[in-house]
Design a protein around this motif. Structure first.
Motif, PDB file in Angstrom:
ATOM      1  N   ASP A  13     -10.772  33.427 -32.505  1.00  0.00           N
ATOM      2  CA  ASP A  13     -10.775  32.523 -33.461  1.00  0.00           C
ATOM      3  C   ASP A  13     -11.637  33.216 -34.801  1.00  0.00           C
ATOM      4  O   ASP A  13     -12.331  34.167 -34.585  1.00  0.00           O
ATOM      5  CB  ASP A  13     -11.605  31.256 -33.212  1.00  0.00           C
ATOM      6  CG  ASP A  13     -11.162  30.144 -34.439  1.00  0.00           C
ATOM      7  OD1 ASP A  13     -10.488  30.371 -35.279  1.00  0.00           O
ATOM      8  OD2 ASP A  13     -12.240  29.300 -34.393  1.00  0.00           O
ATOM      9  N   ILE A  56      -6.108  34.613 -33.681  1.00  0.00           N
ATOM     10  CA  ILE A  56      -5.579  33.092 -34.163  1.00  0.00           C
ATOM     11  C   ILE A  56      -6.434  32.387 -35.014  1.00  0.00           C
ATOM     12  O   ILE A  56      -7.322  31.885 -33.933  1.00  0.00           O
ATOM     13  CB  ILE A  56      -4.728  32.728 -32.841  1.00  0.00           C
ATOM     14  CG1 ILE A  56      -3.779  33.514 -32.328  1.00  0.00           C
ATOM     15  CG2 ILE A  56      -4.001  31.228 -33.263  1.00  0.00           C
ATOM     16  CD1 ILE A  56      -3.203  33.214 -31.016  1.00  0.00           C
ATOM     17  N   LYS A  83      -2.501  26.524 -32.002  1.00  0.00           N
ATOM     18  CA  LYS A  83      -2.794  27.783 -31.434  1.00  0.00           C
ATOM     19  C   LYS A  83      -2.317  28.058 -30.156  1.00  0.00           C
ATOM     20  O   LYS A  83      -1.978  29.402 -29.875  1.00  0.00           O
ATOM     21  CB  LYS A  83      -4.224  28.055 -31.620  1.00  0.00           C
ATOM     22  CG  LYS A  83      -4.757  27.928 -33.053  1.00  0.00           C
ATOM     23  CD  LYS A  83      -6.579  28.008 -32.746  1.00  0.00           C
ATOM     24  CE  LYS A  83      -7.124  27.918 -34.075  1.00  0.00           C
ATOM     25  NZ  LYS A  83      -8.505  28.356 -34.182  1.00  0.00           N
ATOM     26  N   ASP A 110      -9.317  24.469 -30.673  1.00  0.00           N
ATOM     27  CA  ASP A 110      -9.146  25.414 -30.138  1.00  0.00           C
ATOM     28  C   ASP A 110      -9.049  25.170 -28.393  1.00  0.00           C
ATOM     29  O   ASP A 110      -8.507  25.816 -27.787  1.00  0.00           O
ATOM     30  CB  ASP A 110     -10.276  26.415 -30.112  1.00  0.00           C
ATOM     31  CG  ASP A 110     -10.633  27.112 -31.591  1.00  0.00           C
ATOM     32  OD1 ASP A 110      -9.630  27.119 -32.016  1.00  0.00           O
ATOM     33  OD2 ASP A 110     -11.709  27.112 -31.977  1.00  0.00           O
TER      34      ASP A 110
END
Length: 162
Positions: A13, A56, A83, A110
């Motif tokens: 991330d 991502i 994601k 996430d």
């Protein structure tokens, strides 16, 4: 959980992981992101060892594009709402088994990504729900060397398994 030595791809991330999570705005919108140079060296070390690196991120930033290009990271997806879906597309495109993927993240958007990989990891200052879902937690905070620490840990595990 996948052993660290078996990881072939690391997904990162950006905000809160590669940066400290703060967003710097000027009159024209976001214009600065601060990256830790040690994290960059860790990323380059993974790539040199044959471990893929992808990014991502839920946000879009020209600074991320530039920094990842400098580091040789070509799989960069920005402005991603889902994601886990972005990861699935990346894995299909590159014929990679999700069980051999690690991710390093920091916040609840996430969690789907964490559930989709073999080795979910979190930075030290991640949200409590993310910390609870993590198979590994760094000692360093996001944007403060956590990525480098994670990269070094993966490389040490690989070296120890040989």
């Amino acid at each position: 959980m996948t052993p660290a030595a078996d990881v072939t791809l690391v997904v990162l991330d950006v905000d809160g992981v590669l940066t400290d999570g703060r967003l710097w705005y000027g009159p024209d919108g976001e214009n600065l992101k601060v990256f830790d140079v040690r994290d960059g060296h860790g990323i380059k070390s993974l790539i040199a060892a044959g471990i893929g690196v992808a990014v991502i991120s839920g946000r879009r930033s020209a600074a991320v594009t530039v920094r990842m290009r400098e580091l040789g990271v070509s799989d960069v997806a920005q402005g991603v709402g889902d994601k886990a879906r972005a990861l699935a597309e990346l894995l299909k495109r590159n014929a990679i088994d999700a069980r051999r993927v690690a991710c390093l993240v920091d916040d609840t958007p996430d969690l789907g990504l964490m559930a989709a990989v073999g080795l979910p990891a979190a930075v030290a200052d991640a949200h409590p729900d993310v910390l609870a879902a993590a198979g590994h937690v760094t000692r360093a905070r996001g944007g403060r060397g956590a990525v480098r620490e994670f990269c070094d840990w993966l490389l040490a595990a690989r070296a120890g398994s040989k």
